[in-house]
Design an enzyme around this catalytic site. Structure first.
Site, PDB file in Angstrom:
ATOM      1  N   PHE A   1       0.749  -1.379  -0.001  1.00  0.00           N
ATOM      2  CA  PHE A   1       0.024  -0.114  -0.136  1.00  0.00           C
ATOM      3  C   PHE A   1       0.916   1.252   0.033  1.00  0.00           C
ATOM      4  O   PHE A   1       0.289   2.238   0.376  1.00  0.00           O
ATOM      5  CB  PHE A   1      -1.079   0.034   1.248  1.00  0.00           C
ATOM      6  CG  PHE A   1      -1.712  -1.224   1.299  1.00  0.00           C
ATOM      7  CD1 PHE A   1      -2.473  -1.665   0.256  1.00  0.00           C
ATOM      8  CD2 PHE A   1      -1.711  -1.930   2.574  1.00  0.00           C
ATOM      9  CE1 PHE A   1      -3.314  -3.022   0.471  1.00  0.00           C
ATOM     10  CE2 PHE A   1      -2.734  -2.975   2.713  1.00  0.00           C
ATOM     11  CZ  PHE A   1      -3.248  -3.678   1.515  1.00  0.00           C
TER      12      PHE A   1
ATOM     13  N   ILE B   1       3.410  -8.018  -3.974  1.00  0.00           N
ATOM     14  CA  ILE B   1       3.220  -7.751  -2.646  1.00  0.00           C
ATOM     15  C   ILE B   1       1.707  -8.089  -2.104  1.00  0.00           C
ATOM     16  O   ILE B   1       1.237  -7.485  -1.254  1.00  0.00           O
ATOM     17  CB  ILE B   1       3.022  -6.036  -2.295  1.00  0.00           C
ATOM     18  CG1 ILE B   1       2.224  -5.526  -3.685  1.00  0.00           C
ATOM     19  CG2 ILE B   1       4.537  -5.494  -2.892  1.00  0.00           C
ATOM     20  CD1 ILE B   1       2.125  -3.751  -3.339  1.00  0.00           C
ATOM     21  N   GLY B   2       1.491  -9.259  -2.745  1.00  0.00           N
ATOM     22  CA  GLY B   2       0.260 -10.044  -2.254  1.00  0.00           C
ATOM     23  C   GLY B   2      -0.685  -9.863  -3.380  1.00  0.00           C
ATOM     24  O   GLY B   2      -1.954 -10.387  -3.144  1.00  0.00           O
TER      25      GLY B   2
ATOM     26  N   ARG C   1      -5.657  -4.079 -21.067  1.00  0.00           N
ATOM     27  CA  ARG C   1      -5.673  -5.547 -21.013  1.00  0.00           C
ATOM     28  C   ARG C   1      -5.521  -6.058 -19.706  1.00  0.00           C
ATOM     29  O   ARG C   1      -4.874  -5.932 -19.034  1.00  0.00           O
ATOM     30  CB  ARG C   1      -4.510  -5.993 -21.844  1.00  0.00           C
ATOM     31  CG  ARG C   1      -4.495  -7.391 -22.223  1.00  0.00           C
ATOM     32  CD  ARG C   1      -3.284  -7.777 -23.096  1.00  0.00           C
ATOM     33  NE  ARG C   1      -3.465  -9.130 -23.580  1.00  0.00           N
ATOM     34  CZ  ARG C   1      -2.670  -9.531 -24.521  1.00  0.00           C
ATOM     35  NH1 ARG C   1      -1.676  -8.976 -24.741  1.00  0.00           N
ATOM     36  NH2 ARG C   1      -2.876 -10.996 -24.830  1.00  0.00           N
TER      37      ARG C   1
ATOM     38  N   GLN D   1      -7.954  -7.325  -6.987  1.00  0.00           N
ATOM     39  CA  GLN D   1      -7.269  -6.003  -6.896  1.00  0.00           C
ATOM     40  C   GLN D   1      -8.347  -4.687  -6.803  1.00  0.00           C
ATOM     41  O   GLN D   1      -8.210  -3.974  -5.940  1.00  0.00           O
ATOM     42  CB  GLN D   1      -6.327  -5.670  -8.253  1.00  0.00           C
ATOM     43  CG  GLN D   1      -5.209  -6.396  -8.308  1.00  0.00           C
ATOM     44  CD  GLN D   1      -4.183  -5.555  -7.697  1.00  0.00           C
ATOM     45  OE1 GLN D   1      -4.194  -5.076  -6.570  1.00  0.00           O
ATOM     46  NE2 GLN D   1      -3.079  -5.198  -8.310  1.00  0.00           N
TER      47      GLN D   1
ATOM     48  N   GLU E   1      -4.303   0.620  -7.564  1.00  0.00           N
ATOM     49  CA  GLU E   1      -4.730   1.755  -6.952  1.00  0.00           C
ATOM     50  C   GLU E   1      -6.091   2.353  -7.477  1.00  0.00           C
ATOM     51  O   GLU E   1      -6.721   2.893  -6.584  1.00  0.00           O
ATOM     52  CB  GLU E   1      -3.771   2.831  -6.641  1.00  0.00           C
ATOM     53  CG  GLU E   1      -2.486   2.439  -6.196  1.00  0.00           C
ATOM     54  CD  GLU E   1      -1.120   3.394  -6.378  1.00  0.00           C
ATOM     55  OE1 GLU E   1      -0.798   4.194  -5.570  1.00  0.00           O
ATOM     56  OE2 GLU E   1      -0.493   2.818  -7.398  1.00  0.00           O
TER      57      GLU E   1
END
Ligand code: MOS
Length: 739
Positions: free
Chosen positions: A240, A466-467, A629, A639, A706
């Site tokens: 994050f 990062i996961g 894409r 996400q 994000e």
């Protein structure tokens, strides 16, 4: 070549490792001789350490060393580092100055975590205190113009004449919006294990979002040759933004390891996450809008303040989206920073975009209400067909389609225009929407792909997962280009011994690494083709490259698929251990780009507000996204889900509060800092609009890490207004603000 592997909902290649506990996170390494460190933190907001009473801690069982500003080893490169104004201030106990409450002022090293922690509690510190600045509003009069972060240009933009346009307008909005300080709370707290291999060679196991980025800072600070510093971060439990830069604990672990001449593990507690590894700064934002009777924007002014530390220049670039989101001829944005005695602020998911869209997209809703226009219609009217900030076309933009699909899935048409129109007993029901957006960025990246003698492949790149699924989508990209099944491709990430990879930041990791991985894999496959067609021993001998197809680890003749051989056979006959492809992808610098790249989307939210209690429940969310894409429908949806939930926390629950007299974070655990939990989050309908982008990069990929978090807080605030008629301009929207 098939692209069966790119796009579908594939489960994570590292999923099994994670659920069985075999994926090694930073804190889980145990090099021989390792000892443990605990940090002592300041208890005053400003001043200096006069004296530290350490005898009791030194005598405590198992203690090896107590470091204070007096005896901490010096950082060889500190002076040069600090002379660079863009580097964040790292509190590494190089002097006795205290600039915030919670700053590291001591490190205790012991033979167990518990003993180190206990001994740290025995240190007594005496300070010379100075008056501290702790209130952003009090500091606004003395605010300074915001700088760009890490060499970025300072926020701010002007076109047209906003003052004249505001004066001439009949319909105006003029409102101030406030977003609180927020703290990143990844599941995995930060951790570092420092190992000095010798006086010049350092290995750091570290939880971070980019090993090469962290190495750059560390090698500078310690005055080491970059190649002599190895940073390993193979699995990361969420980032994050707080794991983008190295923080004081990483540096202190290295200093402590030097002091005791043993490997040192330093793991932060959840509480320490609130004072040692950055935060999203508080913002106070003023938005002025003007429009004509048809709803066309004629003026947009967005200005305001964000907090930073006494020592740093970090600014939350909340005005950036106002420069380009809507077609408006007269725009002015500018920002200031207020220095407070607080820790070093940093990037937090959607830095700028998340708090900035709260202000802008709330103001648009206020304007729609004044104009008696549907808020979605107002956005359509002001759609920017090209980038109005840089006056150039978009690489691609499907925002109108996101509006259309989202509105349809949500049932927006049925929404009454007036607020307070829908009630079920004590519960007022309302709906709101907002635009989401995030720039499509890229960082340089090198990737290497090797096809090995057994016909499997290994792909190397020092990017980070990062996961979010990077191991999985990179494996898909490589397997697709190599013509191999997923199981035959091993992806290696998160180690500086691998080729230079991007930071998992700026939503840029997938767009940066995938084209390089694809190109490296394609080169490796082409070498196999060349070897085969040139070799009289091969059934493919004499064919042209175009005549050869790739099929499941095999090369076959296009005309006769029964003719062919496996990668392993080709390498065996040539007695080669492997073939290798290597690609170096360098993005075009923004100033040379002919197009502007952004992902866009829209959130539609329904809330239920209990009028008597002031409680807000989210009952429905539809999110439509167009982000180029999509490589993996499952990880991509996750996400966006994560981003939207992040936005719900921003809207309704998250707020880092500091004691107004002492500057200490008062909400330093998950009991007091409220993250949305399952009971707070309804089923979220995530829909990706298909988008082919020929310009943004070779694979048409835009980031999705994000964007999900942007716009959500405004959509919720707009829905709350629609339900109750109350406009909440200060986050989070807690019940006290609605009563
Ligand atoms: Mo993100 S805030 O760029 O890790």
């Amino acid at each position: 070549m098939s692209s069966k592997l790119i796009g579908p909902a594939l489960s994570r290649v590292d999923g099994k490792l994670k659920v069985t506990g075999k994926a090694t996170y930073a804190a889980e390494y145990n090099p021989p001789g390792m000892v443990y460190a605990a940090i002592v933190q300041s208890t005053v907001p400003r001043g200096s350490v006069l004296r530290m009473q350490t005898t009791e801690a030194e005598k405590a069982p198992g203690v090896l060393a107590v470091l204070t500003p007096r005896n901490t080893p010096k950082l060889a490169g500190a002076e040069k580092y600090m002379a660079n104004p863009i580097m964040p201030r790292l509190a590494a106990m190089q002097d006795s100055e205290v600039f915030y409450n919670g700053q590291p002022i001591g490190v205790v090293v012991a033979d167990s975590f518990e003993r180190a922690t206990h001994a740290a509690s025995l240190v007594r510190t005496f300070y010379v205190e100075k008056p501290a600045s702790l209130d952003i509003k009090a500091g606004m009069a003395g605010a300074e113009p915001a700088q760009g972060n890490f060499g970025a240009p300072p926020p701010g933009h002007t076109r047209g004449d906003v003052t004249a346009a505001l004066a001439a307008a009949s319909t105006r909005v003029d409102a101030t919006y406030i977003t609180p300080t927020e703290t990143h709370n990844p599941m995995e707290p930060h951790a570092a294990i420092a190992v000095w291999d010798d006086a010049e060679h350092l290995t750091l196991y570290d939880a971070n979002q980019g090993v090469h980025f962290v190495r750059m800072f560390l090698s500078q600070l310690f005055g080491l040759v970059p190649d002599n510093v190895r940073v390993i971060s193979r699995y990361v439990g969420g980032g994050f933004g707080c794991k983008a830069l190295p923080w004081s604990h990483s540096i202190l672990s290295v200093l402590a390891a030097k002091a005791v001449n043993r490997p040192v593990k330093l793991v932060l507690t959840r509480q320490q996450m609130f004072s040692l590894v950055g935060y999203r700064p508080q913002t106070v934002q003023k938005v002025e809008l003007a429009a004509n009777a048809q709803g066309k924007l004629t003026a947009l002014r967005h200005t305001g303040f964000s907090e930073t530390s006494e020592k740093d220049s970090f600014s939350e670039p909340f005005t950036n989206t106002s420069n380009m989101l809507y077609a408006c001829p007269n725009v002015h944005t500018s920002q200031k920073v207020v220095r407070l005695n607080a820790g070093t602020p940093t990037f937090m998911r959607g830095p700028g975009e998340a708090p900035g869209t709260f202000a802008l997209e709330s103001a648009l809703d206020e304007l729609a209400h004044s104009l008696k226009l549907d808020p979605l219609e107002l956005r359509r009217i002001n759609h920017a067909d090209k980038d109005p900030e840089h006056n150039r076309p978009w690489t691609s933009k499907s925002l109108l389609e996101c509006y259309r699909v989202g509105a349809e899935r949500f049932g927006w048409k049925k929404r009454p225009l007036q607020p307070r129109a829908t009630r079920e007993g004590d519960v007022l029901i309302g709906s709101g929407m907002a635009t989401a957006l995030f720039p499509a960025m890229r960082f340089p990246c090198v990737a290497v792909t090797r096809v090995l003698a057994d016909g499997s492949a290994v792909v190397q790149c020092a990017a980070a997962d990062i996961g979010t699924g990077a191991y999985t989508v990179f494996t898909q990209v490589a397997a697709d280009a190599l013509g191999l099944p997923i199981e035959k491709v091993r992806m290696e990430l998160g180690d500086t011994t691998l080729p230079m990879g991007p930071l998992a930041g700026g939503s840029a990791s997938t767009a940066s690494a995938s084209p390089a991985i694809q190109s490296a894999a394609t080169q490796a496959r082409q070498q196999l083709v060349k070897l085969a067609i040139a070799d009289t021993g091969s059934p493919l001998h004499g064919l042209t490259e175009q005549d050869v197809l790739t099929e499941n680890g095999k090369l076959v003749s296009r005309k006769d698929k029964s003719k062919g051989e496996t990668y392993a056979q080709i390498l065996a006959r040539k007695q080669l251990p492997h073939v290798e492809g290597k690609a170096d992808s360098n993005p075009t610098p923004p100033e040379q780009q002919k197009h502007s790249g952004y992902a866009f989307g829209a959130h539609f939210v329904e809330v239920r507000v209990d009028e008597a209690l002031g409680t807000v429940r989210i009952s429905r969310i539809v999110t439509s996204m167009a982000a180029g894409r999509i490589l993996n429908a499952k990880t991509a949806r996750s996400q966006i889900l994560g981003g939207v939930i992040f936005g719900l926390g921003m809207a309704l629950t998250e707020e880092t509060l500091r004691d107004p007299r002492l500057g200490r974070v008062m909400t330093a655990d998950l009991a007091d800092y409220h993250l949305p939990v399952h009971a707070d989050v309804p089923d979220i309908d995530v829909h990706f609009v298909e988008e082919t982008d020929p310009h943004v990069n070779a694979m048409g990929i835009k980031g999705i890490g994000e964007i999900g978090a942007t716009g959500v807080a405004a959509a919720v605030a707009n829905a709350v207004f629609h339900a109750t008629g109350k406009r909440i301009r200060e986050l989070p929207i807690t019940l006290d603000k609605l009563l």
